[in-house]
Design a protein around this motif. Structure first.
Motif, mmCIF file in Angstrom:
data_model
loop_
_atom_site.group_PDB
_atom_site.id
_atom_site.type_symbol
_atom_site.label_atom_id
_atom_site.label_comp_id
_atom_site.label_asym_id
_atom_site.label_seq_id
_atom_site.Cartn_x
_atom_site.Cartn_y
_atom_site.Cartn_z
ATOM 1 N N ILE A 179 0.841 -1.197 0.000
ATOM 2 C CA ILE A 179 0.000 0.000 0.000
ATOM 3 C C ILE A 179 0.876 1.247 0.000
ATOM 4 C CG2 ILE A 179 -1.684 1.332 1.326
ATOM 5 C CD1 ILE A 179 -2.826 -1.304 2.337
ATOM 6 N N LYS A 192 -4.975 1.584 -1.134
ATOM 7 C CA LYS A 192 -5.420 0.198 -1.180
ATOM 8 C C LYS A 192 -5.877 -0.178 -2.591
ATOM 9 C CE LYS A 192 -6.773 -0.663 3.622
ATOM 10 N NZ LYS A 192 -7.888 -1.042 4.528
ATOM 11 N N ARG A 217 -4.325 -3.114 -4.839
ATOM 12 C CA ARG A 217 -5.138 -4.216 -5.343
ATOM 13 C C ARG A 217 -5.066 -4.306 -6.870
ATOM 14 N NH1 ARG A 217 -9.303 -7.579 -3.662
ATOM 15 N NH2 ARG A 217 -10.760 -8.190 -5.314
ATOM 16 N N PHE A 263 -5.839 -6.781 4.889
ATOM 17 C CA PHE A 263 -6.110 -6.423 3.493
ATOM 18 C C PHE A 263 -5.201 -7.191 2.549
ATOM 19 C CE2 PHE A 263 -4.972 -3.849 -0.215
ATOM 20 C CZ PHE A 263 -6.218 -3.691 -0.805
#
Length: 207
Positions: free
Chosen positions: A80, A86, A90, A127
């Motif tokens: 991150i 985020k 991703r 995450f």
């Protein structure tokens, strides 16, 4: 099946810690006749049996022709902090790797190996681990993908181009705590990039 001496490979993430180690090994592996590396910018990887393809990863679907290979290796990954958010993280850790899997399926690569993580779990509160777990589930559910296989390393040991304080400290103390990780905990031991690269090659199908 493709004869071993005629195998070809595609590498995404060829300039990272594991990726660069992997490419060096593939160049010296007599089972490979051609290695192709999709890179954002030239990294000096080109040789007699290795070529670089400058790639706009936001348009990865337009590079499908390069997935017409025996083996696809994906070493893409970020954090991150490195990505900036985020969503951006991703986009690399899930979206790009999944797109690569889709292209590998479309062009019938013999096998597809990618770097996941120890503890990957689609239901994790983390995450990072949740993203890795969701990716594993998505790839395994993909129709037409031959021999998908994740490698799940713990902390990676080796010299990165970017400085990561937490990883540097963990690596410094690894010789102390690694011997304590036994049995079910052994999978959490730090592992060298060379070992991960060897695991990735070992998971491929050579026909």
């Amino acid at each position: 099946m493709t004869p071993a001496k005629l195998c070809s490979a595609l590498v995404l993430g060829a300039t990272g810690l594991v990726g660069s180690t992997l490419v060096a090994k593939l160049k010296n592996d007599p089972r490979y006749r051609q290695i192709t590396c999709l890179v954002r910018a030239s990294a000096g990887l080109a040789s007699a049996n290795c070529r670089e393809v400058i790639t706009d990863f936001s348009r990865l679907q337009h590079y499908g022709e390069y997935f017409q290979v025996s083996h696809v290796y994906v070493c893409l990954g970020t954090t991150i902090k490195q990505a900036g958010s985020k969503k951006a993280s991703r986009d690399v850790d899930f979206e790009l790797v999944y797109q690569a899997a889709q292209l590998a399926a479309m062009h019938q690569a013999l096998s597809f190996v990618w770097i996941s993580s120890v503890g990957a779990d689609a239901r994790s509160r983390s995450f990072y681990l949740r993203t890795k777990g969701e990716l594993e589930e998505a790839i395994f559910a993909l129709d037409g993908l031959n021999r998908p296989a994740p490698v799940r390393p713990s902390l990676l040991l080796g010299e990165r181009k970017e400085f990561r304080l937490a990883e540097r400290l963990a690596a410094m103390f690894a010789p102390i705590y690694s011997p304590l990780l036994r049995g079910r905990l052994a999978k959490y031991r730090p592992v060298g990039a060379e070992t991960v690269a060897e695991q990735m090659i070992g998971l491929q199908h050579f026909g």
